[in-house]
Design a protein around this motif. Structure first.
Motif, PDB file in Angstrom:
ATOM      1  N   TYR A  31     -12.244   4.424  22.521  1.00 57.92           N
ATOM      2  CA  TYR A  31     -11.411   3.319  22.042  1.00 57.92           C
ATOM      3  C   TYR A  31      -9.985   3.494  22.568  1.00 57.92           C
ATOM      4  O   TYR A  31      -9.585   4.583  22.965  1.00 57.92           O
ATOM      5  N   LEU A  32      -9.247   2.395  22.531  1.00 59.74           N
ATOM      6  CA  LEU A  32      -7.849   2.456  22.944  1.00 59.74           C
ATOM      7  C   LEU A  32      -7.058   3.351  22.000  1.00 59.74           C
ATOM      8  O   LEU A  32      -7.070   3.161  20.791  1.00 59.74           O
TER       9      LEU A  32
ATOM     10  N   ASN B 258      -8.387  -1.166  17.233  1.00 62.93           N
ATOM     11  CA  ASN B 258      -8.514  -0.321  18.432  1.00 62.93           C
ATOM     12  C   ASN B 258      -9.621  -0.886  19.310  1.00 62.93           C
ATOM     13  O   ASN B 258     -10.796  -0.817  18.943  1.00 62.93           O
ATOM     14  N   ALA B 259      -9.255  -1.411  20.453  1.00 67.41           N
ATOM     15  CA  ALA B 259     -10.243  -2.051  21.322  1.00 67.41           C
ATOM     16  C   ALA B 259     -11.279  -1.053  21.799  1.00 67.41           C
ATOM     17  O   ALA B 259     -10.956   0.095  22.094  1.00 67.41           O
ATOM     18  N   LYS B 260     -12.522  -1.507  21.886  1.00 69.95           N
ATOM     19  CA  LYS B 260     -13.572  -0.732  22.538  1.00 69.95           C
ATOM     20  C   LYS B 260     -13.377  -0.861  24.049  1.00 69.95           C
ATOM     21  O   LYS B 260     -13.205  -1.975  24.560  1.00 69.95           O
ATOM     22  N   LEU B 261     -13.397   0.267  24.753  1.00 66.10           N
ATOM     23  CA  LEU B 261     -13.142   0.256  26.196  1.00 66.10           C
ATOM     24  C   LEU B 261     -14.451   0.459  26.951  1.00 66.10           C
ATOM     25  O   LEU B 261     -15.232   1.346  26.601  1.00 66.10           O
TER      26      LEU B 261
ATOM     27  N   LEU C 205      -1.289  -5.671  21.760  1.00 63.31           N
ATOM     28  CA  LEU C 205      -0.935  -6.552  20.635  1.00 63.31           C
ATOM     29  C   LEU C 205      -1.986  -6.469  19.530  1.00 63.31           C
ATOM     30  O   LEU C 205      -1.648  -6.459  18.337  1.00 63.31           O
ATOM     31  N   ALA C 206      -3.258  -6.431  19.919  1.00 62.63           N
ATOM     32  CA  ALA C 206      -4.327  -6.354  18.914  1.00 62.63           C
ATOM     33  C   ALA C 206      -4.212  -5.060  18.115  1.00 62.63           C
ATOM     34  O   ALA C 206      -4.433  -5.042  16.899  1.00 62.63           O
ATOM     35  N   LEU C 207      -3.833  -3.981  18.810  1.00 59.73           N
ATOM     36  CA  LEU C 207      -3.668  -2.694  18.123  1.00 59.73           C
ATOM     37  C   LEU C 207      -2.448  -2.727  17.202  1.00 59.73           C
ATOM     38  O   LEU C 207      -2.520  -2.402  16.020  1.00 59.73           O
TER      39      LEU C 207
ATOM     40  N   ALA D 274     -12.227  -5.768  22.887  1.00 59.92           N
ATOM     41  CA  ALA D 274     -12.873  -4.931  23.908  1.00 59.92           C
ATOM     42  C   ALA D 274     -12.202  -5.191  25.241  1.00 59.92           C
ATOM     43  O   ALA D 274     -11.735  -6.296  25.504  1.00 59.92           O
ATOM     44  N   GLY D 275     -12.157  -4.149  26.086  1.00 61.98           N
ATOM     45  CA  GLY D 275     -11.488  -4.333  27.371  1.00 61.98           C
ATOM     46  C   GLY D 275     -12.139  -3.530  28.470  1.00 61.98           C
ATOM     47  O   GLY D 275     -12.714  -2.465  28.227  1.00 61.98           O
TER      48      GLY D 275
END
Ligand code: MG
Ligand code: MG
Lengths: 419, 419
Positions: free
Chosen positions: B169-170, A222-225, A214-216, A151-152
């Protein structure tokens, strides 16, 4: 952080969370010698404010600060002076990603012989130069990271983003609504961020900056934004130092404790001061003394106004200074003590001559107090039967006290100001 | 803008340049009632600083400020109070592009019956809330606009820009090196920007924000992009107000004029003050009086230190205040006058009692001066044969004077501080 810095009730987090704080930046963009994270605000380096923002959150277990080797001693000194309890410093790498990886690896070793036991479930990554992150937002990022793997924080773009031709001309502009600025903090499950750093390439380590990427790329996550508040901004330019200082000064000048010493005149003055002080941004709590339940002010308030009628005998202000010393506060901010002296004389020159002795006393007291990070100032308030003049004096006390509390200027310590 | 605000020699521009300054913003993002462009710094609204940044450039002919109808009177008042000479205000439209177009059309009408004759060759477009643009950069944008038809300021991206999925999501992150933030000022030939607004669609007027994009789409003009300094940033958030205030305070506190009155003691003190004042950021120019060539300080310096030996007779400081009043400066910033009083007495109480009369005098003088935007403060310096104590007093004068000059606090006006 006392009354000046209220905390939310705080939802609890039932999984282990730790923090990696890369603090290796060199501060080129401020144009200053000192890297921004070590620049002082009210006598305290920026990074200590950032550490405190995490340390005060009950569900955060440990904070790994990653610093350049040459700043190891400086960092140790900061941890000692400002009494940080959850912090460990580890040496940084040659790039941002290498530094963060060092921090992640250090967290993985905290379990000693049973490393898996010590590992946090979620790791928050933040910048040392974003000191104003609050518990609510950390909670949002931590829980979203646990749920989604990553998450970001994001913010809307302030400027239009444009693509340039190699020759320096406009190629095209991006549609602002489709894009966001990626900010900090970010959160990852330990497994995702650890794996991402195991798998990524030397080129990522050399040139990359974005952990979400990097996580993607390496974990398919896919980070939660989540949109964060504007206070998440990164102290980047010289002007940001002034902005940060102003926010810090606001935070410690929101309230003051007015000690009447039981005097009816003092209580009347305090009552008259409350409204103008509020208009200038400071709430006054009025108490007769600092015993019993009111002793808690000694542990949480950053600003005290001590009233006294007889200004040649400083017993009351001396007692307040002694009580503050005994409370042994963590030296997070300088304390302000304003000694308001009520002068009975309606005759200006006479009142001022009488104040001469008090001026000498306050000079001496303030020198001693300054060594203990207490800034002592005096205000002499001249009693007057002329009600207009009296009201002017009262609002003058409010104005002067507000400036003293807000600016916390060491240069004006020991002055006896006239209201 | 005086010594505090040095201007470059300035390359000249041999074609007519005018400015459109959209100032219709409502300031939502600061969280304040007052739109940012009308927020005051040292008693003067931000937009007046921005206007001055253009007005002081000799080759800029006129400035059209586009304001919301409800702010027309406020704007006229600002132009009058701060004596702006090149400014005309026109009413804004319902969107940013409509407001800018109104400004462009107003420029086109300046020739009266021969409109083409009055039209500028180049129009600079800027934001009212970017007050720190300098002449050199305006020159670069104006000349590039003339050559290429359009030119715009850019800055490197501070954050990674990311694309989000509709679900939050990203999706992917952009390669930071290929993109830039589009900033202000921008410049256009009158023909290009006029034609772009003639041809663009209602949808552009409703939803667009980027003039460079219109020039590209409707005139085929690829703007030349020029990297500007970080000071071009836009005052957007509440924290930016503090940053702007700090920059403004820096600009007016870079120098001070120390008037000795011909006294040898004063000259010695001034000499001793120069080094500590410089360390605190203020250059001291030492002069015996403000006659002859030195009278020019009355027209350009924002800070004066007036020395006097006999503090009960305020003749010297009264003369300085009268001379400043006679100079009739444009009221761009409050002037600071610090009256340093040399007390011969080595005996603290005696010296302080003697100062009582002077304190009454300074209170009265300061009330009158404040009405003319002059902030008068006093510092009493106690002579001492103990050289250590003397040195402490001298550096105390430097510290106090620096705080007074830098903060320009109205609340402390009329105080007699002890060094
Ligand atoms: Mg909070
Ligand atoms: Mg310049």
């Amino acid at each position: 952080a006392g009354k000046g810095d209220p905390q939310p009730a705080g939802r609890d987090v039932d999984f282990p969370v730790s923090v990696v704080l890369p603090a290796g930046g060199t501060g080129e963009r401020t144009g200053l010698q000192t890297p921004k994270q070590f620049c002082s605000f009210l006598g305290r380096p920026l990074i200590s404010y950032t550490i405190q923002a995490f340390e005060r959150v009950s569900w955060i277990q440990s904070i790994v600060v990653v610093v350049a080797r040459e700043n190891t001693d400086l960092m140790a000194d900061i941890v000692r002076r400002f009494r940080h309890r959850k912090v460990r410093a580890v040496p940084g790498g040659s790039t941002r990603h290498r530094s963060i990886r060092n921090g992640i690896l250090a967290l993985g070793e905290e379990g000693g012989e049973r490393p898996a036991a010590g590992r946090p479930k979620v790791v928050l990554i933040h910048d040392a130069v974003r000191p104003f992150v609050d518990e609510d937002f950390l909670y949002e990022i931590a829980t979203a990271a646990k749920e989604h793997g990553a998450a970001g924080a994001i913010r809307p773009l302030v400027s239009t983003v444009i693509a340039t031709t190699p020759e320096g001309y406009l190629d095209h502009s991006l549609e602002r609504g489709k894009y966001r600025a990626s900010e900090m903090p970010q959160g990852f499950t330990y497994d995702v961020i650890h794996r991402a750093y195991q798998r990524c390439s030397q080129s990522d380590f050399d040139f990359g900056t974005e952990c979400l990427h990097l996580a993607l790329q390496y974990c398919g996550t896919n980070a939660k934004l989540i949109q964060g508040p504007p206070t998440l901004w990164k102290v980047t330019y010289k002007r940001d130092l002034a902005a940060a200082e102003s926010i810090i000064k606001d935070a410690v000048s929101r309230s003051a404790c007015f000690v009447t010493g039981g005097s009816a005149r003092a209580a009347a003055l305090a009552g008259a001061l409350q409204e103008p002080a509020r208009a200038l941004g400071t709430e006054l709590d009025v108490v007769p003394d600092l015993t019993g339940e009111n002793a808690s002010y000694l542990l949480k308030e950053w600003n005290f106004i001590q009233f006294s009628v007889d200004h040649s005998r400083p017993a009351e202000v001396e007692a307040l200074l002694a009580a503050l010393e005994a409370a042994d506060r963590a030296p997070l901010h300088p304390l302000v003590v304003i000694w308001v002296q009520w002068s009975d004389s309606d005759e200006l020159l006479g009142g001022r001559a009488a104040a001469a002795a008090a001026a000498a006393v306050i000079t001496d007291l303030s020198s001693a107090a300054k060594l203990r990070n207490i800034l002592l100032y005096g205000i002499q308030l001249h009693q007057s039967k002329d009600s207009e003049r009296w009201e002017r004096s009262v609002s003058k006390v409010a104005e002067i006290a507000s400036v003293l509390i807000r600016e916390r200027s060491p240069a004006l310590v020991g002055q006896l100001l006239q209201a």
